[in-house]
Scaffold this motif. Sequence first.
Motif: not given
Length: 360
Positions: A274, A278, A295, A324
């Motif tokens: 994540r 990002s 998400y 995920l």
Amino acid sequence: MRTDDLNFDLPAERIAQHPAEPRDTAKLMLIDRATRRVEHLRVRDLPNLGILGSSDLMVVNDTRVLPASFHGIRTDTGGALRGLFLEQTADGQWLLMLETRGHLKHDETITLHDTHGQPALTLRLTQHLDAGNWLARPETHADPIDTLERIGTMPLPPYIRKARKQAGLPEVESEDAQRYNTVFAEQAGSAAAPTAGLHLTPQLLEQLCIAGLSLATVTLHVGLGTFAPVRTELLEQHALHSERIVVPPETIAALQRTRESSGRILAVGTTSVRTLESLPDPLPADGYTGSTDLYVHPGLDFNFRFTDRLLTNFHLPGSTLLALVASLPGVGIEQLLDWYRTAIDHDYRFYSYGDAMLLL
């Protein structure tokens, strides 16, 4: 997609209450997504498999878990409560998850106690957010990290504490302060461990580096965004809380070198995924500091830019972590749950102190 589609049956005895000792003796399910080939190994076998080469990069989350769990007393009623520190806001308030009998009220005070039962700090509740989450302001200046180091205990997941209590064991053992942090934990700030990294030892990392694998760090301080359960009927209706992330310039440079040399990036844990996914485009050469509420779930047309391979634990049913992993190319929820059933049949241990899978 329905959240119920992420559910699976897990025998209670498959939930790990203690980690493997040594760490790298944990079982490892090696999965080739292209061929569906599955091998059953140990984490310590990684340097000898010939699957991690000199142009490849391993990215780990170097967050350190705080002793973020605490006990306290409601000033007005004398009732006991249990709390979990999640983060400090920009205006100095503490974001807390609180459990107590009865209903907490705006503007009431709670007194935190140290491990000997002595009062240590008073907090005033300022805002009820959702479920058991509150904002609170210390009545005297208090650094949360210093305070928790004095009064807190390691925030082990409830299913571990409950099982230990039922077995007549202490809910939190002194060894958990070391067990529930990775060997590369440096940046204090998490309320839960990035558990895939718990399997790595200094000796194993040294062997991987000798084999030519490069190592880089990111920081994601684990909070509600990682472990809050999905409570909506449909996966896409769920929203993640944001979590703080830091990617240093050295890691940005390592990512660029790896891509330029056609190397592969192995993310250790979903928090590393994540954080990496990002990052803004183009990559900021001077590093990146911010927050993420990324998400990723099945059905979302998501392009994984920096996750070629993933080392991860076996996750809770209906969790965003499971969603995920199921979203990775070549996986899907039906295939992932089939691999989970294979893991159950082969006596793998699940959840935070459990075993791991490596998706190639």
